[in-house]
Design a protein around this motif. Structure first.
Motif, PDB file in Angstrom:
ATOM      1  N   SER A  30      -3.549  -8.749  17.648  1.00  0.00           N
ATOM      2  CA  SER A  30      -2.519  -7.706  17.756  1.00  0.00           C
ATOM      3  C   SER A  30      -1.866  -7.749  19.130  1.00  0.00           C
ATOM      4  N   ILE A  31      -2.687  -7.875  20.162  1.00  0.00           N
ATOM      5  CA  ILE A  31      -2.174  -7.905  21.532  1.00  0.00           C
ATOM      6  C   ILE A  31      -1.388  -9.189  21.779  1.00  0.00           C
ATOM      7  N   GLY A  32      -1.957 -10.326  21.346  1.00  0.00           N
ATOM      8  CA  GLY A  32      -1.250 -11.596  21.525  1.00  0.00           C
ATOM      9  C   GLY A  32       0.079 -11.606  20.792  1.00  0.00           C
ATOM     10  N   LEU A  33       0.113 -11.018  19.584  1.00  0.00           N
ATOM     11  CA  LEU A  33       1.356 -10.957  18.806  1.00  0.00           C
ATOM     12  C   LEU A  33       2.426 -10.172  19.559  1.00  0.00           C
ATOM     13  N   VAL A  34       2.063  -9.032  20.110  1.00  0.00           N
ATOM     14  CA  VAL A  34       3.037  -8.222  20.854  1.00  0.00           C
ATOM     15  C   VAL A  34       3.553  -8.999  22.059  1.00  0.00           C
ATOM     16  N   GLN A  35       2.671  -9.718  22.730  1.00  0.00           N
ATOM     17  CA  GLN A  35       3.110 -10.521  23.886  1.00  0.00           C
ATOM     18  C   GLN A  35       4.010 -11.670  23.435  1.00  0.00           C
ATOM     19  N   GLY A  36       3.707 -12.250  22.272  1.00  0.00           N
ATOM     20  CA  GLY A  36       4.569 -13.305  21.743  1.00  0.00           C
ATOM     21  C   GLY A  36       5.935 -12.772  21.346  1.00  0.00           C
ATOM     22  N   LEU A  37       5.969 -11.621  20.694  1.00  0.00           N
ATOM     23  CA  LEU A  37       7.248 -10.996  20.335  1.00  0.00           C
ATOM     24  C   LEU A  37       8.069 -10.705  21.587  1.00  0.00           C
ATOM     25  N   GLN A  38       7.390 -10.300  22.637  1.00  0.00           N
ATOM     26  CA  GLN A  38       8.073 -10.000  23.895  1.00  0.00           C
ATOM     27  C   GLN A  38       8.724 -11.260  24.470  1.00  0.00           C
ATOM     28  N   LEU A  39       8.014 -12.399  24.386  1.00  0.00           N
ATOM     29  CA  LEU A  39       8.576 -13.652  24.892  1.00  0.00           C
ATOM     30  C   LEU A  39       9.760 -14.125  24.047  1.00  0.00           C
ATOM     31  N   LEU A  40       9.817 -13.693  22.787  1.00  0.00           N
ATOM     32  CA  LEU A  40      10.965 -14.027  21.939  1.00  0.00           C
ATOM     33  C   LEU A  40      12.158 -13.118  22.205  1.00  0.00           C
ATOM     34  N   GLU A  62       0.514  -8.978  29.937  1.00  0.00           N
ATOM     35  CA  GLU A  62       1.911  -9.383  30.117  1.00  0.00           C
ATOM     36  C   GLU A  62       2.844  -8.180  30.101  1.00  0.00           C
ATOM     37  N   HIS A  63       2.271  -6.998  30.371  1.00  0.00           N
ATOM     38  CA  HIS A  63       3.027  -5.765  30.630  1.00  0.00           C
ATOM     39  C   HIS A  63       3.745  -5.198  29.405  1.00  0.00           C
ATOM     40  N   ALA A  64       3.277  -5.527  28.217  1.00  0.00           N
ATOM     41  CA  ALA A  64       3.780  -4.846  27.024  1.00  0.00           C
ATOM     42  C   ALA A  64       3.094  -3.495  26.913  1.00  0.00           C
ATOM     43  N   PRO A  65       3.798  -2.458  26.480  1.00  0.00           N
ATOM     44  CA  PRO A  65       3.165  -1.143  26.343  1.00  0.00           C
ATOM     45  C   PRO A  65       2.040  -1.167  25.301  1.00  0.00           C
ATOM     46  N   ALA A  66       0.952  -0.460  25.612  1.00  0.00           N
ATOM     47  CA  ALA A  66      -0.187  -0.365  24.702  1.00  0.00           C
ATOM     48  C   ALA A  66      -0.588   1.095  24.551  1.00  0.00           C
TER      49      ALA A  66
END
Length: 577
Positions: free
Chosen positions: A89-99, A275-279
């Protein structure tokens, strides 16, 4: 398939342990994380370095912003070690952020029972973590302790009610409210209360459950406001009169004070990923006897905080995702745009039935050798869990959570199975590579969310309680039938007559099998689900049917994680993992 055996571990350098990675992270000011979500300053209440509480007015403050795509992360039936839904879940949010997408993750708060027991930390792993790690795993903002205090206040007032013998004629032999503590302690499962002089209370049998199993925790996760929390707490049933009538927390006189104890706990906690995505970390209801999902309040804030809101559902898709769809989504009014189904090579090998996995013990050496046929032998579980999500009108993306012991030939089998089932699959190395390792997964999820689906519940509210249980058992678990004990049938009839027939149901069973027997792996057929008892969670707003012996107070293992946690000479915590 590759012609030359190549373990993923050969391609992946080792990484530091989770605690070291978390400690070296550079945290952004929590106000900046809130700003990323569009939250005004007055909605953010800093709670020490890197943590904040969000005022309940935050939902209204974001109401005019567009609705995010809503993604739920689930999994196949896990091994006893878990398969990494939180890290994914966390990795996915960070990946979406990089996109280029603004994305937020919403997960449950970890109980200290697993943290100090076998599981260790519960805030992700490697380079897909929420930080600060120590704060998350050891108390955070004290929400769980507030739940414990509210739960035990009600327990104390129940016994005080018995002692003074006023109000409802509560039957001491039919009290359903135990005490709670956020620690694994098997010695507290069954105790005798009130020993000593008469002033010490009425002797009776009681016990403790872990706080995550408390109905108060389930109520906190499903309440949508402070007034709703107050109403739900008031209607919780603590026991029955001698004539069989239910007695509520409201009648005991505890609901108001309980709400006061939970006034701060209902506010979601805001943190950040590496990677500083909100959690958003809030609430942690048990995944067996409750719905196993984080809070509605957090999701209603996060759904307007960016382009994507990713949330996690506990255990496999037959449990956490089913309850996400049929309990949480009913209560919240939110509907998912996509789902992720986490799978690992080791879990499919486990479901082949050829290996024995023991919590706290290393995986069998043979299980870590290259063997695509073992993966294929366990694929029936993956196929069934894909179907379990699809029956709700949502098509999942299969996320292959890569472990160092995997081989590319084994990943290829999973891709083949997913393709044959008509769903997308992506290998994710987010633990080692953070968001960069989840780019393929993030792209697949974005495409799935854009194409959408036709979400619907598994059963209508008008269906009888028994029929709802049968629908879940036969359609999701693969059971041939359901065998209700005479006591369970009597309880179901009583709940229907009392006006609870419109509630959703939750089946309390093992998480290690689609069936009620943890020894039945894969996708078992030709079995019957036994229901021995049905209990009412009137405050949470569902009933739960007991299929087997479900313990609500875990015990510690022979070598618990707590034995390795300490403080060094510099005051730093050691031993968390």
């Amino acid at each position: 398939m590759t012609t030359t055996p190549q373990a993923v571990v050969d391609e992946q350098p080792s990484i530091p342990d989770n605690l070291t990675i978390a400690r070296t992270a550079r945290l952004w000011p929590i106000e900046e994380i809130a700003h990323r979500m569009g939250l005004p300053g007055e909605a953010v209440e800093p709670y020490g370095r890197g943590v904040a509480k969000l005022d309940l007015g935050a939902e209204q403050a974001l109401a005019g912003r567009p609705r995010a795509r809503y993604v739920v992360v689930s999994a196949i039936t896990p091994t006893p070690l878990g398969e990494g839904k939180t890290t994914t879940s966390i990795g996915l949010v960070q990946g979406l952020q990089l996109l280029g997408h603004a994305a937020t993750v919403a997960i449950r708060q970890s109980s200290m029972g697993p943290t100090l027991g076998i599981k260790g930390g519960a805030a992700g792993g490697g380079y897909s973590q929420v930080v600060p790690m120590e704060r998350i795993n050891l108390h955070l903002t004290g929400d769980i302790h507030a739940v414990t205090a509210a739960h035990n206040l009600l327990a104390a007032m129940v016994d005080n009610h018995l002692h003074h013998r006023h109000g409802a004629d509560l039957d001491p032999q039919n009290i359903r409210w135990q005490r709670a503590v956020d620690i694994n302690d098997r010695a507290l499962r069954s105790i005798v209360l009130g020993l000593g002089p008469r002033t010490d209370g009425i002797p009776r049998q009681g016990g403790f459950e872990i706080t995550a199993a408390s109905e108060v925790m389930a109520v906190l996760a499903l309440a949508d406001s402070l007034p709703d929390l107050r109403r739900r707490l008031g209607r919780m049933v603590v026991g029955y009169t001698r004539s069989g009538e239910p007695v509520t927390a409201e009648e005991i006189g505890a609901a108001g004070a309980m709400t006061a104890l939970l006034k701060e706990a209902i506010k979601p906690n805001l943190l950040q990923t590496l990677e500083h995505a909100p959690a958003l970390i809030h609430a942690g209801p048990f995944g067996n006897i409750a719905h196993g999902n984080s809070s509605i309040v957090a999701d209603r804030i996060g759904i307007h905080g960016g382009d994507y809101l990713v949330t996690e559902a506990g255990f496999g898709a037959d449990m956490g995702a089913e309850r996400f769809f049929n309990i949480k989504c009913r209560a919240s009014g939110l509907t998912p745009d996509a789902a992720v189904l986490v799978v690992t090579v080791r879990a499919l090998k486990y479901h082949s039935g050829r290996y024995r996995v023991v919590p706290g013990k290393p995986l069998p050496a043979a299980m870590q050798a290259e063997n695509p046929e073992d993966v294929r032998a366990g694929a029936a579980n993956l196929i069934k869990q894909i179907d379990n999500i699809r029956v709700h009108g949502v098509t999942p993306v299969v996320a292959i959570n890569a472990f160092p012991s995997d081989f590319s030939s084994e990943h290829a089998v999973i891709r083949d199975v997913a393709e044959a089932a008509g769903v997308r699959a992506a290998v994710s190395t987010h633990v080692r590579d953070g968001g960069n390792g989840a780019l393929e997964l993030a792209q697949a999820v974005a495409e799935a969310a854009e194409s959408g689906g036709d979400f619907h519940f598994l059963y209508p509210e008008s269906m009888t309680l028994a029929a709802k249980i049968e629908r879940i058992a036969t359609r999701l678990y693969g059971a041939d039938d359901v065998a209700f004990s005479p006591e369970a049938r009597r309880q179901l009839e009583a709940y229907q007559e009392q006006g609870h027939g419109g509630l959703p149901v939750c089946i309390a069973k093992t998480h290690l099998s689609l069936s009620s027997d943890p020894a039945l792996l894969g996708a078992p057929v030709g079995w019957t689900l036994p229901i021995r008892e049905v209990r009412l969670s009137a405050g949470a707003g569902f009933l739960y049917a007991l299929a087997g012996d479900i313990r609500t107070m875990p015990g510690l293992g022979a070598d618990p994680a707590a034995a390795h946690i300490d403080i060094d000479d510099h005051g730093e915590i050691t031993g968390l993992f």
